[in-house]
Structure formats: structure tokens, C-alpha cells
Scaffold this active site. Structure first.
Site, PDB file in Angstrom:
ATOM      1  CB  CYS A 174      -0.930   0.021   1.211  1.00 35.72           C
ATOM      2  SG  CYS A 174      -1.788  -1.534   1.475  1.00 35.72           S
ATOM      3  CG  HIS A 217      -2.371   3.614   5.378  1.00 35.44           C
ATOM      4  ND1 HIS A 217      -2.151   3.632   4.016  1.00 35.44           N
ATOM      5  CD2 HIS A 217      -2.595   2.301   5.706  1.00 35.44           C
ATOM      6  CE1 HIS A 217      -2.250   2.404   3.537  1.00 35.44           C
ATOM      7  NE2 HIS A 217      -2.521   1.582   4.545  1.00 35.44           N
ATOM      8  CG  HIS A 252      -6.611   0.608   0.657  1.00 31.57           C
ATOM      9  ND1 HIS A 252      -5.561   1.128  -0.069  1.00 31.57           N
ATOM     10  CD2 HIS A 252      -6.033  -0.111   1.660  1.00 31.57           C
ATOM     11  CE1 HIS A 252      -4.421   0.746   0.457  1.00 31.57           C
ATOM     12  NE2 HIS A 252      -4.683  -0.007   1.512  1.00 31.57           N
TER      13      HIS A 252
END
Length: 616
Positions: free
Chosen positions: A262, A414, A452
Site C-alpha cells: 500500500c 493511511h 483503498h
């Protein structure tokens, strides 16, 4: 003196819409922007989504545009009717089982309990005992929330896509959008640099994984499909960079991708930053494209307990209906993250070249810090590395901006929307804030809007941050109504509503982009505002140089605005040059001092001095 990598262009597409022109950002904060500010964004979305009507005056049109953007019910597959196959052992009991096949479909190895009788081009098969089979079914997928790009928009239809995987179609679109935002032709940039002074760092964390690539290739033998010659080649994770070099910008410069789950975009951003700082490249195109809203991939994350399932969301809300729009709930009571697709690219230039060309300065990348988690019990568990990256980024902000200036920063967290992340990341940010005497550090998490997108996630954060320095609003986390009890926030201001950062966001000099990747891939980047960047450039360069730059920038800015207006009307330029200006062995002229390529004006110099003379 280090070169400062300036952000001079950006573009792409995610669940909020097109990135250049700040449109995806504006969609997130639409409820606090004026009708005049939003008019072009609604117009752009209408063209992209194929919705006709008066976008400025028709509330039904705007309602449809809103419903077809941001996190919502999955559209890339039907979660209510997902194809599935079960293994089954069929048994006719006292009777045999008979069926007919075309002779060409007969297995190479005939099972011992089959009797085969030929009937022309067909065969009749009689089975004694059990027949192993796959029974096709349609099931309801437990996850129905996702961050697809705007409803009805298919970038593959804008150019000759030739069965490209969705991630590569997003790449071509996103890279084109970023180049269109420059306000100058790419050919003009090439006139001012050597052919090898361009870096392209782009890729995907999960590779290309749809029916035209890895997923289709692996499934074909079991589903009766056919593997094409393109599937393997187009599946590689670095293929977005390859496509940009080979079909978009005609580049022989540095290329590749760094992968860090990520955190991948920040890994690539660091590569581009280092190339510019070290003088190896003068331009770097950095980005990622990810299209993981695919049932097979989502099932892998779901069985890990990572995704927000419908039943869990219903339980959170004590409701019989799933609220897809609020599936991602960072720092609140939550159950998992929301898978999304996105393609985002930024164009970096060294400060000297940017001033020479009159490129618009949207900000600058001060540095990106990457640290692993060290020894850990579980590879998927968070660790200590993110404390190091956030502390380094904050310390650099203090070194550049001063003890008071570091308090004029904010954080793009995040913020995945998982129970584990809300605890661990909030503790990291809170402890760093305490250490640097920041009392009320603004923290937001835009995955609540766009989901995401894996490798592109930090790029989504960066694009949104650039919008703050244009329109002044930090997007708040609007999908939550409270902060969870286990979230650390004594020194944080976790934004549950849009937060005004002053005109053009002038109250905040920098943003920290944070990414916590699977496996211990942590990265934090410090990005300086355009105002702070120009203030620094004004100290490095003379007034005459800055004045000349501003004069050049006027026409560049006007052209960028014109390109954006054209795109809003559906008249954007998609750069895809398949088979054009191809070079071969006859295109090269070589001497001991340089290489000359036929399609480039400048030669590439070769080394003539020993860089390790001190060791000789």
C-alpha cells in the site's frame, strides 16, 4: 546544494473523478464549494458518465453525478450474481450416466469408468459409478462496497485499447491527463533535456489481474477459456511504466517500479525524487495504476478478515440495509477497508528546468522516508517502522519550516478503516505530535471518499492535498459520526468535517502523506505547499529569474486551463502512439563520447572521466 523536485503536473482518475483541474478533489468537498467552483466539475463528470442535461441547474443531474461517484455499490461485477463453480461427484446410483460431447472436446485421458461410442463428429459417453464435475452457480458476494471510477466511464473506449487490462487502460488515461495538465507540449519539454534525462516510475502492487491478464490466464484451463499471447506479457507489475515509455512519451530514460504494497506510490515518488536531486534526471513521471475491484482478488482479502463485509456494516448500524457509501470509516467504529481502483500520476521537474519552461508549481517533494518493521510475529501485523518514517518526515518539516512552522502542517493518514489501523496509526501520529510539541495536529483520511486503491493510495492522498492549496478546504472524514474509544488523539485533531485551511490553504505550509503497507512497507512523504515552494525558490534565484519565470508561466497556465476546459467538454487528448516513431538498429549513431538516436534532437553523452579516480 540539493535540487528541489517540483510538482508541475498531475492527473488521473479515481472514484471521485478526473484528477487534473482539481476535479476529484472538488468532488470530495463539493458541499462547501460555491456553485461556480463546482460547475466545471459537474460538467466534467457528466461528460465522463454519459449523463445529459443542464448540470448547472438540474438537481436531478447533480444527484445522479453524486450517486455515481465516490465509494458506493460495486459496479465492476455484480455482487448479487457472482459466477462460482463447485466440485461435485455425480452418481447415478443403480443407473449409468450418459451424455454427448463433440469429439474435439473429448479428454486426452479417458477415465477407466467411461465407455465411449463414436457417432460422427460426436461421441456418446456412458459413465459407470461417479462422474467428477464442476457445477456452475451464482452466489451473492459478501462484500458489495467498492471504489469504482465514475459510473459509465470506460477509459479503454477513448483509444485503441486492443484488449488491454483495465489497469493499463487506466494508465494510458491517467498519464495523458497528467501530461495535458502541464500546459505545454511534451515535445517542448524534450527540447530542453537529453533523451535519457526522463525517469518513469510506475506500476501496480497487485499486477494486472482481470480477465485480459493474470486472472484470465490462470483461470482459463479450469473454466474452458483460452490463454492469449498478450495475457502474460501485460500482467507484469511494472507494465504501467512500460506503457508510458513505449506508447505515451517515447522515452529511453530510467524506468521501473518499486513495490511496497500500500506504500508503493511513495516508493516510486522517492525514486523520482532521488533521480532529480542527484541530477540523473530532470523530469520524473511518477505514479501507479491499480484495478483490484475484482471478485477473485477481493475474496483473497476478505478471507483474511481485511474487507468491510455487508453483514458487519449492517451490525455496526443496527440496520437491515448496508450503507455502501459509508463503508470506509477511518478512526471510528469500523470493520475493514474498502477496495478501490485508481490511476494517479505526477510530473516532477528540477527547479531550474521548471523555471526555464515557466511550468506551474503545484508544490514540491521535500523527501520520502521508507523504513521496515524489523522482526515481527506476523508478516501482516503493523510494527515500528512507521514511527520512524513519520518522525523523520516531521523532523524534516521542522528543519525546513522551524519550530513554529512544523505546527502549520497536517497529515493525510493511511486511514484504511480497519480496527487495527485506527489504533496503531493514531498512536504513531499522536506520539510524534507530542514529541514535536504539536498540540492539535489536523488529520484526515480520504479513503473514506475513494476507498483503498492499494499501490495508488498515497497518490490519491497527494492529489487531494494539492487541491487544498487551490481551494482551501481539507476534506474531513464525513463517513463517521464519532471517534472510536481506542483511538489515540490527545494531540490530534481528527477531522470529522471539512476544515478551512485559509485562502488557497495558506495556513498550512506542508502535508505529511502516510502509508502503512502490508508486510512492513512503511513510507511517509513531506510535500511542501506551492506558496512555501515559491518562497524557497525566491531565496535561491534572483528577482530577475523569478520575474522572467512568472512571465513565462502566464501562457503556460492559460494553456493548462484551456486543456482542462476542453476535457470538461469531453475533448481531451489521449496520448497513445502505438507503432509510431519506432527506432531500430539503423536509428543509432554511436561514438566513444555519445549515442545519437534518430527520433531525438540531443545526443546522450557517455562517460569519459573516471568517477572513481580517487581509488586508482
Amino acid at each position: 546544494m540539493s535540487k528541489l523536485p517540483l510538482i508541475v503536473g498531475f492527473g488521473g482518475i479515481n472514484a471521485a473523478g478526473r484528477s487534473s483541474g482539481f476535479h476529484s478533489y472538488k468532488r470530495m468537498v463539493a458541499d462547501v464549494l460555491s456553485d461556480s467552483d463546482m460547475a466545471s466539475t459537474w460538467q466534467d463528470l457528466a461528460h465522463r458518465m454519459g449523463i445529459s442535461g443542464d448540470t448547472a441547474a438540474d438537481p436531478e443531474v447533480i444527484k445522479a453525478l453524486k450517486e455515481g461517484t465516490l465509494v458506493r455499490r460495486i459496479e465492476s461485477f455484480d455482487p448479487d450474481s457472482l459466477r462460482y463453480q463447485y466440485k461435485a461427484a455425480l452418481n447415478g446410483g443403480q443407473e449409468t450416466i450418459s451424455f454427448t460431447l463433440r469429439k474435439s472436446k473429448l479428454p486426452t485421458r479417458i477415465p477407466d469408468n467411461w465407455r465411449v461410442e463414436e457417432q460422427g463428429s460426436k461421441v456418446t459417453i456412458t459413465v459407470s459409478g461417479e462422474l467428477n464435475a464442476l457445477l456452475e452457480d451464482r452466489i451473492a458476494f459478501p462484500v458489495t462496497s467498492g471504489g469504482n471510477i465514475p459510473t459509465g466511464f470506460d477509459p479503454a473506449k477513448l483509444y485503441n485499447s486492443r484488449f488491454h487490462p483495465r489497469g493499463l487502460a487506466l494508465t494510458v488515461y491517467g498519464a495523458s491527463d497528467a501530461l495535458n495538465s502541464l500546459g505545454m507540449d511534451w515535445g517542448e519539454v524534450l527540447k530542453h533535456i537529453k533523451p535519457d534525462q526522463v525517469s518513469v516510475y510506475a506500476g501496480s502492487a497487485l499486477a494486472q489481474i482481470d480477465d485480459n491478464s493474470l486472472s484470465g490466464m490462470l483461470a482459463a484451463p479450469l473454466t474452458g477459456g483460452r490463454v492469449s499471447s498478450k495475457m502474460m506479457a501485460l500482467s507484469f507489475a511494472e507494465m504501467p511504466a512500460d506503457f508510458i515509455n513505449g506508447y505515451v512519451i517515447n522515452s529511453v530514460g530510467t524506468t521501473g517500479t518499486s513495490m511496497g504494497a500500500c506504500a508503493t506510490f511513495l516508493y516510486n515518488l522517492r525514486q523520482g525524487l532521488l533521480d532529480i536531486q542527484q541530477g540523473k534526471s530532470r523530469v520524473a513521471i511518477v505514479g501507479n495504476a491499480e484495478a483490484p475491484v475484482v471478485a477473485e482478488i477481493m475474496e483473497g482479502f476478505r478471507v483474511m478478515g481485511a474487507l468491510a463485509e455487508d453483514a458487519q456494516l449492517k451490525a455496526l448500524d443496527n440496520s437491515e440495509t448496508v450503507d455502501n457509501r459509508r463503508a470506509c470509516r477511518p478512526f471510528s467504529s469500523n470493520v475493514g477497508f474498502t477496495m478501490a481502483e485508481s490511476a494517479q500520476f505526477v510530473v516532477l521537474m528540477d527547479d531550474e528546468l521548471a523555471l526555464e519552461l515557466g511550468a506551474t508549481v503545484y508544490g514540491s517533494v521535500a523527501d520520502v522516508f521508507i523504513n521496515a518493521d524489523a522482526n515481527k510475529k506476523s508478516i501482516s501485523a503493523p510494527g515500528v517502522g512507521n514511527y520512524v518514517t513519520v518522525a523523520k518526515a516531521t523532523a524534516l518539516a521542522k528543519a525546513i519550516l522551524g519550530a513554529e512552522g512544523v505546527k502549520r502542517t497536517y497529515v493525510q493518514a493511511h486511514g484504511t478503516g480497519t480496527p487495527q489501523n485506527r489504533v496503531t496509526e493514531s498512536h504513531i501520529l499522536n506520539e510524534v505530535a507530542k514529541t514535536f510539541s504539536i498540540d492539535n495536529w489536523p488529520v484526515t483520511a480520504i479513503k473514506s471518499y475513494v476507498g483503498h486503491s492499494m499501490s495508488a493510495a498515497a497518490a490519491d492522498q497527494l492529489i487531494a492535498s494539492l487541491g487544498v492549496w487551490q481551494y482551501g478546504w481539507i476534506p474531513g472524514i464525513k463517513t463517521i459520526d464519532h471517534i472510536a474509544d481506542d483511538v489515540h488523539q490527545s494531540n490530534l485533531n481528527i477531522l470529522t468535517d471539512h476544515y478551512f485551511a485559509g485562502d488557497n490553504g495558506k495556513d498550512y505550509k506542508a502535508v505529511i502523506l502516510n502509508a502503512k503497507g502490508f508486510g512492513g512497507n512503511n513510507a511517509s512523504g513531506l510535500v511542501l505547499s506551492p506558496q512555501q515552494t515559491m518562497a524557497m525558490l525566491s531565496k535561491k534565484y534572483s528577482k530577475d529569474v523569478i520575474s522572467a519565470y512568472r512571465n513565462k508561466n502566464q501562457s503556460v497556465s492559460e494553456q493548462a486551463v484551456a486543456n482542462d476546459k476542453a476535457a470538461c467538454l469531453g475533448e481531451e487528448i489521449i496520448r497513445y502512439h502505438f507503432g509510431e516513431n519506432v527506432m531500430d538498429e539503423t536509428s543509432i549513431e554511436m561514438t566513444p563520447e555519445s549515442i545519437k538516436l534518430s527520433e531525438f534532437t540531443s545526443s546522450i553523452p557517455l562517460a569519459t572521466d573516471n568517477p572513481y579516480a580517487d581509488y586508482s
